[in-house]
Design a protein around this motif. Structure first.
Motif, short mmCIF file in Angstrom:
data_model
loop_
_atom_site.label_atom_id
_atom_site.label_comp_id
_atom_site.label_asym_id
_atom_site.label_seq_id
_atom_site.Cartn_x
_atom_site.Cartn_y
_atom_site.Cartn_z
N ALA A 196 12.84 8.04 -4.20
CA ALA A 196 11.49 7.69 -4.40
C ALA A 196 11.31 6.28 -4.71
CB ALA A 196 10.88 8.34 -5.65
N ARG A 197 12.20 5.48 -5.25
CA ARG A 197 12.07 3.89 -5.59
C ARG A 197 11.83 3.19 -4.47
NH1 ARG A 197 16.51 4.44 -10.63
NH2 ARG A 197 15.01 5.45 -12.11
N ALA A 198 12.59 3.38 -3.33
CA ALA A 198 12.47 2.63 -2.15
C ALA A 198 11.08 3.02 -1.55
CB ALA A 198 13.90 3.01 -1.14
N GLN A 199 10.59 4.05 -1.62
CA GLN A 199 9.46 4.41 -1.26
C GLN A 199 8.17 3.73 -1.82
OE1 GLN A 199 7.45 8.74 0.26
NE2 GLN A 199 7.54 8.50 -2.05
N ASN A 200 8.58 3.74 -3.30
CA ASN A 200 7.48 2.94 -4.04
C ASN A 200 7.39 1.41 -3.51
OD1 ASN A 200 5.53 2.35 -6.28
ND2 ASN A 200 7.38 1.56 -7.22
N TRP A 201 8.60 0.85 -3.30
CA TRP A 201 8.63 -0.42 -2.84
C TRP A 201 7.75 -0.76 -1.24
CZ3 TRP A 201 14.46 -1.98 -3.49
CH2 TRP A 201 14.69 -2.24 -4.91
N LEU A 202 8.07 0.23 -0.46
CA LEU A 202 7.57 0.45 0.88
C LEU A 202 6.01 0.49 0.86
CD1 LEU A 202 10.36 2.32 2.60
CD2 LEU A 202 10.16 -0.20 2.81
N ARG A 203 5.48 1.39 0.30
CA ARG A 203 4.06 1.75 -0.01
C ARG A 203 3.30 0.27 -0.32
NH1 ARG A 203 1.31 1.42 -5.11
NH2 ARG A 203 2.89 1.82 -6.52
N GLN A 204 3.98 -0.53 -1.23
CA GLN A 204 3.24 -1.56 -1.77
C GLN A 204 3.25 -2.74 -0.66
OE1 GLN A 204 4.14 -2.97 -5.68
NE2 GLN A 204 5.68 -1.30 -5.77
N GLU A 205 4.19 -2.76 0.27
CA GLU A 205 4.22 -3.55 1.47
C GLU A 205 2.98 -3.32 2.27
OE1 GLU A 205 8.93 -4.83 1.96
OE2 GLU A 205 7.96 -3.26 3.26
N LYS A 206 2.47 -2.06 2.34
CA LYS A 206 1.10 -1.68 2.97
C LYS A 206 0.31 -1.43 2.03
CE LYS A 206 0.98 -0.27 6.54
NZ LYS A 206 0.59 -0.84 7.83
N TYR B 40 -0.44 0.24 0.05
CA TYR B 40 -1.18 2.01 -0.26
C TYR B 40 -1.20 1.94 -1.93
CZ TYR B 40 0.05 3.07 4.59
OH TYR B 40 0.03 3.13 5.98
N ARG B 41 -2.37 2.25 -2.23
CA ARG B 41 -2.41 2.33 -3.67
C ARG B 41 -1.99 3.89 -4.09
NH1 ARG B 41 -5.09 -1.50 -0.70
NH2 ARG B 41 -6.54 -2.74 -1.98
#
Length: 835
Positions: free
Chosen positions: A692-702, A704-705
């Motif tokens: 989940a931590r990597a996913q949280n970083w990646l969604r910020q690059e997009k 995604y709220r």
């Protein structure tokens, strides 16, 4: 004696500080309010509370509540003529370690966003001001000069007098015996309490009070309240003891020429100390403090205490002597060991009760004196205005579902007590009562090195550590900077961008909504156009105040059949709002519609990355597997039933990471089979397991709220920059209120040139030319840009891409620039790629 009122607009049950604060603010708002107390005001935990007013908290909402209380209490005497017993001596949080100072700097960030004044002091500055305090082993301290401590009984009585001045009726010695909802109001059965053999027992004198709204603030009696209401309330008391010393001659001498010491907190030693009549009060938060009254408070327990257990607090007592050497020769004068309510996460339960109309909870306050005034203020806003000015979702009682048991609550509450002064890392994961809710693939993930976090009781991989790590490897090495997990999360994020990654998203909340009224209901309930059959959309349900209540991915499976996916932490929260909204819809003439919570029936794997299509091609059973996943047959933002090996799967072409990908919703009983097949198919393509931590970083690059950070009840979708998901051509719940609010602030994505060893956590203040202009709500590291990234809210005039701002981290300002929305792949070319 006047007769008991039998009809009020609001009935508050419980006459401690919290209940009295709520009654005061409801009365001030103009509501006809009555407060009932089964014994005497302050006879619960209030009477034996130490009266401290700790402002600092990692929670944005709780910090606002505490700040309001401190400011409010200072004006009570002028309003009521009663001295609330507020000693503004300040609050000194000392640090023995660099890690503790890092924690205080993060506290400082939250405090700054809430306008809480504070200072940092060096060991020398502490020693110069308060020479009785030993400082040679300290790193420094965080000092708030504007708070201190208060007399709990005095402040409660002052609020009670103020409540009466605002028209509130306060009745003592009345106990609630039952609640009945008539469809428009509550009928509350009560009985007069009388003394009998030293106990307080119901008499034959009874009555029924009709109330439009009821608030329970029953403190230690929360379990009895839960049984009467037929709900679960995870508020159970834990023993808290503190001791009062005889006068300390050194302190007495000091006070001849100086003001009181501030409240002293040595968090690393797990205690607080304050002055008391020339001596000291020591309050420890020790290990092994037991939960009490798991199933209710005995009739024989009133304003009573438990026996003191000095052995349990010996370590903390000796550390007080170390920190204040003059206390070594001072004897003990008094001791207290009483029940104080806790919840599994230490935060109170404030808001609407699950499944009930016009029933409000204010339970589980471990710092009830600090929170009483602010809780009254913001809960009164919720009740009288529909929403509070701050997002109260983090305190909502429905953050715990019906899976929660008494045993779970008791053990987690003991853990919360013990953790009051343990370092509160933002990546903290507490171990008690775990694992409890596990998806079938849990053991397989654990064998691959998964390090789990908990969301709504579910075990969810945060990241995957090395399987062959030495025995002394610290998988849990957390920090306010970059913990031991950081390089693993970075590698996982890169794997998604460059190859393929597999994420377990089983904890997602899932509802099936159907019936002849389903389409019309969802069209009114959500902001976006509804998708066609076989397609999906992202949409929002609003509060009646026009702010964001819930985010949904809606999959239209049939003409009147919809699969709704929302945040995993919000299952009971979303279910309650959905059910009540449907009831309102039907009551107002809408066609019949129903919802089923199917969260535990479906597992979810998210497969994402440039190679994800190649992996699925090896598994999909289709007449033409080569084209089954092509853009023509399976376009972006669509959903299809496919077969992956022997597993019937609802595949949704969407990825929270911003890469080509699919969510694979599957029967949960087939999860291990699907996991094994995905691992086999993924091996030739270098499939990486991702947390989940990597996913949280990646969604910020997009950009995604995320619900609970960028999305909440203090901002509208338009303020969140989600205009494309709001169809202003149709009517929907909260639309007029949303439009009336306008755009007060704007959500932005920031690329940050931060410190070399740390990333923002989403709690930091934002500045422009030295002026605070907003705050971060999320933060992390961008593997695409090689720098820190964050999302947050700023003034609308500062939201344009290219605007230069600063972020406060570790007391320093670091340069940041507002990026375009979705700075990584802004045209979504990688998501739409064909194959």
């Amino acid at each position: 004696m006047p007769e008991l009122k039998t009809h009020v607009r609001a009935l508050v049950v419980g006459g401690g500080a919290v209940g009295t604060g709520i009654a005061y603010h409801l009365g001030r708002a103009g509501w006809d309010t009555m407060l009932l107390e089964r014994d005497e005001l302050t006879s619960g935990s209030t009477w034996h509370a130490a009266g401290l007013l700790p402002l600092f908290n990692m929670s944005y909402a709780t910090t606002h509540i505490h700040k309001y209380s401190v400011d409010f209490y200072k004006g009570l005497e002028a309003e009521t003529g009663l001295n609330a017993g507020f000693y503004v001596v300040g609050n000194l949080r000392m640090a023995q370690t660099d890690a503790r100072m890092d924690e205080y700097m993060l506290y400082s960030s939250v405090a700054e966003t809430a306008d809480v004044y504070h200072e940092f002091l060096s060991p020398k500055e502490i020693a110069d001001r308060w020479p009785l305090v030993r400082t040679e082993d300290l790193k420094g301290a965080l000092f708030h000069p504007q708070d201190g401590y208060i007399n709990p009984a005095d402040v409660t009585m002052a609020m009670a007098k103020g409540a009466r001045q605002h028209g509130v009726t306060i009745e003592r010695k009345w106990q609630v015996d039952g609640y009945k909802w008539t469809g428009s109001e509550w009928e509350v059965s009560v009985s007069k309490m009388v003394e009998k053999g030293g106990n307080l027992v119901p008499s034959d004198e009874t009555a029924v009070i009709r109330a439009e709204h009821v608030v329970t603030a029953t403190g230690n009696h929360a379990q009895r309240t839960a049984r009467l209401l037929g709900i679960k309330i995870p508020a159970i008391p834990v023993e808290h003891q503190y001791i009062v010393t005889e006068p300390d001659p050194a302190l007495v001498e000091w006070r001849k020429t100086h003001d009181q010491h501030p409240v002293l907190r040595d968090a690393d030693a797990k205690w607080y100390v304050r002055e008391e009549r020339g001596g000291w009060i020591l309050g420890p938060y020790e290990r092994n403090a037991p939960a009490r009254f798991e199933y209710g408070v005995p009739d024989s327990f009133r304003a009573d205490l438990f026996p003191l257990d000095l052995e349990r607090i010996e370590e903390e007592y000796m550390s007080m002597i170390h920190r204040i050497p003059s206390s070594e020769s001072v004897g003990l004068k008094d001791d207290f060991n009483g029940p104080i309510c806790y919840t599994p996460d230490g935060n109170p339960l404030v808001g609407p009760a699950p499944g009930l109309r016009n029933m409000w909870l204010a339970e589980g306050f471990s710092f009830g004196i600090t929170a009483a005034g602010g809780t009254g203020h913001y809960l009164a806003q919720l009740m009288t205005q529909g929403e509070a000015e701050i997002d109260m979702a983090s305190l909502d009682p429905k953050r715990y579902g019906r899976w929660m048991t008494t045993e779970y609550a008791a053990r987690k509450n003991e853990e919360a007590y013990e953790h009051v002064f343990i370092l509160h890392h933002p990546d903290e994961e507490r171990p008690a009562c775990r694992p409890l809710r596990t998806a079938p693939a849990y053991d397989r993930q654990k064998a691959k090195g998964a390090q789990f976090g908990q969301v709504n009781g579910w075990e969810r991989p945060n990241y995957y550590g090395p399987v062959d790590a030495p025995a002394d490897f610290d998988h849990d090495g957390r920090s306010f900077r970059r913990g031991t997990w950081w390089p693993h999360a970075e590698a996982e994020a890169k794997a998604i961008r460059e190859g393929a990654g597999l994420i377990d998203a089983t904890a997602f909340t899932k509802h099936w909504v159907s019936g002849p009224g389903a389409t019309a209901f969802l069209d009114w309930f959500t902001t976006n156009k509804l998708p066609k059959v076989g397609r999906i959309n992202l949409t929002y349900a609003l509060t009646d105040a026009g702010t964001t209540r819930t985010e949904y991915t809606i999959v239209r499976r049939e003409e009147n059949g919809y699969y709704l996916v929302s945040a995993g932490a919000s299952t009971a929260y979303d279910a309650d709002y959905l059910q009540k909204s449907m009831e309102d819809w039907i009551a107002n003439g809408g066609a019949w519609v129903m919802a089923h919570d199917v969260t535990t029936q479906w597992g979810v794997f998210a497969l994402a990355g440039p190679k994800s299509r190649d992996i699925l091609k090896a598994l999909v059973k289709d007449a033409d597997p080569a084209t089954a996943l092509s853009n023509k047959r399976f376009p972006w933002l669509s959903a299809r039933d496919i077969e992956l090996g022997m597993v019937p799967t609802l595949a949704i072409r969407v990825a929270y990471t911003g890469e080509l990908g699919w969510e694979l919703h599957h029967p949960i009983e087939m999860q291990t089979h699907l996991w094994d097949r995905l691992m086999e198919a993924g091996e030739p393509h270098g499939l990486t397991l991702v947390g989940a931590r990597a996913q949280n970083w990646l969604r910020q690059e997009k950009s995604y709220r995320a619900f609970g950070t960028e999305l909440g009840r203090d901002a509208t979708p338009l303020e969140a920059g989600l205009d494309r998901f709001v169809d202003l051509e149709k009517d929907f719940r909260g639309k007029a209120a949303m439009e009336a609010l306008g755009v007060r602030s704007k959500c932005v994505t920031l690329l940050i040139d931060g410190p070399a060893d740390a990333d923002p956590w989403g709690k930091e203040a934002l500045f422009a030319d030295g002026e605070r202009v907003g705050r971060l709500t999320s933060g992390g590291w961008s593997v695409a840009f090689g720098k820190q990234i964050g999302m947050g809210y700023v003034r609308p005039d500062l939201a344009a891409p290219g605007t230069k701002l600063q972020v406060r981290m570790f007391r320093e300002l670091y340069e940041a620039v507002v990026a375009e929305d979705s700075p990584y792949d802004p045209t979504n070319a990688r998501i739409r790629v064909d194959g």
